[in-house]
Structures are given as C-alpha cells and as structure tokens.
Write a protein that holds these residues in place. Structure first.
Motif, PDB file in Angstrom:
ATOM      1  N   PHE A   1     -36.894  -4.559 -42.516  1.00  7.93           N
ATOM      2  CA  PHE A   1     -36.552  -3.967 -41.226  1.00  7.93           C
ATOM      3  C   PHE A   1     -35.643  -4.867 -40.402  1.00  7.93           C
ATOM      4  N   ASP A   2     -35.731  -6.180 -40.635  1.00  8.38           N
ATOM      5  CA  ASP A   2     -34.958  -7.142 -39.839  1.00  8.38           C
ATOM      6  C   ASP A   2     -34.316  -8.160 -40.779  1.00  8.38           C
ATOM      7  N   PHE A   3     -33.122  -7.831 -41.281  1.00  7.43           N
ATOM      8  CA  PHE A   3     -32.424  -8.734 -42.195  1.00  7.43           C
ATOM      9  C   PHE A   3     -32.149 -10.085 -41.532  1.00  7.43           C
TER      10      PHE A   3
ATOM     11  N   ALA B  94     -46.544   5.476 -41.285  1.00  6.76           N
ATOM     12  CA  ALA B  94     -46.619   4.015 -41.372  1.00  6.76           C
ATOM     13  C   ALA B  94     -45.252   3.388 -41.084  1.00  6.76           C
ATOM     14  N   ILE B  95     -44.169   3.958 -41.653  1.00  5.86           N
ATOM     15  CA  ILE B  95     -42.826   3.450 -41.410  1.00  5.86           C
ATOM     16  C   ILE B  95     -42.478   3.559 -39.927  1.00  5.86           C
ATOM     17  N   LYS B  96     -42.793   4.688 -39.319  1.00 13.63           N
ATOM     18  CA  LYS B  96     -42.522   4.908 -37.893  1.00 13.63           C
ATOM     19  C   LYS B  96     -43.237   3.852 -37.045  1.00 13.63           C
TER      20      LYS B  96
ATOM     21  N   GLU C 160     -41.644   0.804 -34.658  1.00 19.25           N
ATOM     22  CA  GLU C 160     -42.011   0.715 -33.247  1.00 19.25           C
ATOM     23  C   GLU C 160     -42.593  -0.656 -32.899  1.00 19.25           C
ATOM     24  N   GLU C 161     -43.326  -1.260 -33.847  1.00 17.76           N
ATOM     25  CA  GLU C 161     -43.973  -2.547 -33.615  1.00 17.76           C
ATOM     26  C   GLU C 161     -43.070  -3.738 -33.944  1.00 17.76           C
TER      27      GLU C 161
END
Length: 388
Positions: A286-288, A102-104, A108-109
C-alpha cells in the motif's frame, strides 16, 4: 447475510469453524496444534471479519495486525489468514466480500503492507503478488560426513528442548529482539509462536551456556527448521545440523530462512546439498515509499554501497531514490499521466512489486533501469511462525 466483526465470538468458535472447514488439511489436532498462539491473544476476535446467515457463522477472515521492525523503521502490516467459507455457503461471493472489506479497512487505516499465503490467482484479484526473498536449502547426512572434523559433543555443544517460562526461554526472547529485521512479538506469547505449524523449539548450548535457539517441525524423516538464531559463531551450523538430526531422528533438514541472515552466514551456503532463493509470501504493497525506505539500509548493512540516483514511475506516482554511503532517500510525488517524462521507466503495480521485491526482479529490468540493478530486489520477509 450479515457482515460484521468477530467481537462477541470466543476465539474457540473460530478455531472450531476452521477445523470444520479445512478438515483433513489441519489434522491431526486441528488449529489448536497448528497455531497455539491463537488462544493466547484475547484481542483476536475483534480482528476477525465474519459473515452470518440467520445468526450462524458462515464465513470468516482474520486480518491480524503486526508491526514489522526493519532496522530503525516500523512498518504497520496486516497478515490475512484463516479465510474460510462453510461448504453450504460457497459460490455466493462471501470470500470476495470479506477480502474487499479487509482491503478497504487497511487503506483507511494507512496500513503499509499486507501479507498472506494461499492460491496465487485467487488473491491476485486483490493486489497480492508473490514476492519477498527466502533462502531454502537441504542438508543431509552425507553433507555432514564430508564437513565434520569431530562430533560436536566433544566440543561441549548440545541441544535440548526449550522449556516454557525457563531462563533459556527469556534468553531466546532477548536474542530474538536483537535481530534487526523481524516482526514484533510479545514475550508472553513468544513460546507459543515458536510452536506454530507443529514446530518444536530447541535451545542450543555450549559448555552449558545459552548460545541460541531454533524451531523445527518434523514430518517423516525430514526436519524443517523454520527459525534459527545464534548469539555468535562459536557454535557452527554444521554442529547444529548434526545434533538436530540425532535428537529428532531425521535423515535430512530443510531450512527456510531470511536472506539477510544467510547472506552473512557462508557456512550454511557451503554445507547444503541444494538451495534456492524463492518467494516468501504474497504481498500487497500500500505504501511503496515507506517499504522501500525501511529496507534500503540493508544495502549499507550487508554490502559496500553503490551510490547513485534513479527515477521511475509506479502508475501515476514518480519515485526518486538517492543512495550514498551516509544516507538512503526515497521521494514520492503524484503526477498527471500526460506529464510523465519519456526517458523515465514506468511500471504497473504488479511490475513494480516484481522489480523491487521479487526473485523475478532481473527479468523486469530494461535499459532504463541500470541504476536499479545495483539495489533491488530488497529482501521482504516475514517468518512463517508469525503467519496465521
């Protein structure tokens, strides 16, 4: 062992498997009662990740895609839920495998944020940290006695069950879509979402006119209000509490609400018996840059903006935040660890989540973070009704 998506499985199969694995935890009624919204979305099987043994389902995980609207920004998020492994297959690393996959996929998305509930240490291995800001408080009958001047019915205020497909249900959905920070919800599943976690939706009236809605779950003599929105202040929180206790036959109410709503509502702050600001969920950022940029307008929406600029490192990335009355900017750049500036504070991933988004923020600061004290923590939040 075979890892695959849930395509080809009917949603009822996942509900049945969840009921079997979680057993007494989801009684009475199982997931059909806990999460009626599951049966509404025919696309859900493709968001499940499963492990089979000889064609039989042995483990599952739901990676539910959601969009979090924060003022004029949209954050792509995933809620991780319904993580279940059959008793006969535990100890084989199936949950770890599902989470790693799920993390991978989320990376990727370009997923910006992932959220879940669950045992802390189990999910810290995958980057999830308790964070967000949620206002919890308790209101009892003694609180009402000392704050009510008259019965709300004398002012034309009433509450009644919210009916599916009614005009009031449409008005409730319209009111919800006006909230500046919220998860996007489809209108055709809005009513089922309000029923999540055994909640009962109610409509609030004044002189017969729609004034708002709430969603409440009842356990013993306690009512838990999971969501509450009003069109305006013509109906007081005190009156709503009185009517909820009368209608639901409970002795006290517990609230779990987003901080931006509470910050502008002094009445509940002053009415309640006890209160606390606590973590909302566990978050994996994932995106600060995107998340900070989305929430920074909260400063100008709720306070007089304290202008300034601050720099800090998260691992090997340098973040620069500039705040003024007219705009808030976030810039990110990758740097080599050998070129880091000595006078700029540096944080690990977990330290950064606590500093920027957690009630523990003040404990993470030092003499180099004076500017950050003015702006953080930012109020990450997802309603429990959107969780799974």
């Amino acid at each position: 062992m075979e890892y695959k998506t849930g395509i080809g499985y009917p949603i009822e199969k996942f509900i049945e498997f969840g009921n079997e694995v979680f057993g007494d935890e989801v009684l009475p009624g199982g997931f059909e009662c806990l999460l009626p919204k599951l049966k509404k979305d025919t696309d859900l099987p493709k968001h499940f990740r499963v492990i089979e043994e000889e064609g039989e389902l042995k483990a599952m995980l739901l990676s539910l895609p959601l969009t979090l609207k924060v003022y004029d920004q949209m954050l792509s998020i995933r809620y991780i839920g319904l993580v279940a492994v059959h008793e006969s297959s535990r100890g084989r690393g199936y949950m770890t495998s599902l989470m790693e996959q799920a993390i991978k996929e989320m990376k990727e998305e370009k997923t910006m944020l992932s959220i879940l509930g669950g045992q802390r240490q189990r999910y810290e291995y995958f980057g999830y940290e308790p964070a967000g800001l949620e206002f919890h408080c308790v209101v009892n009958k003694a609180n009402l006695k000392h704050n009510m001047l008259s019965k709300p019915m004398d002012s034309g205020i009433t509450v009644d069950l919210l009916r599916k497909d009614s005009a009031e249900a449409k008005q409730a959905y319209s009111l919800f879509t006006s909230i500046p920070i919220r998860a996007l919800r489809r209108e055709d599943s809005f009513y089922e979402i309000l029923q999540s976690w055994r909640c009962i939706p109610y409509v609030i009236y004044k002189d017969g006119a729609f004034k708002g809605y709430l969603s409440i779950s009842i356990e013993g003599n306690t009512g838990r209000i999971r969501e509450l929105y009003r069109k305006d202040d013509s109906v007081s929180i005190t009156d709503i509490c009185f009517l909820c206790m009368e209608s639901c036959k409970v002795e006290k109410l517990e609230f779990a609400l987003p901080l931006p709503e509470i910050k502008k509502d002094k009445e509940l702050q002053n009415l309640c018996e006890t209160y606390e600001i606590t973590c909302n969920h566990s978050f994996c950022v994932f995106d600060f840059e995107a998340v900070i940029k989305a929430y920074l307008p909260f400063l100008s929406q709720t306070n007089k903006v304290l202008e300034g600029e601050a720099k800090f490192y998260i691992e090997d990335e340098l973040y620069t935040i500039s705040v003024s009355e007219v705009c808030q900017e976030v810039r990110r750049e990758s740097v080599h660890k050998d070129t880091k500036l000595k006078n700029v504070p540096s944080y690990t991933y977990n330290e950064a989540v606590k500093l920027l988004f957690s009630p523990l923020s003040s404990l993470q600061r030092d003499e180099n973070t004076e500017e950050l004290r003015k702006w953080f923590p930012l109020p990450l939040y997802l309603s429990i009704l959107d969780a799974c």
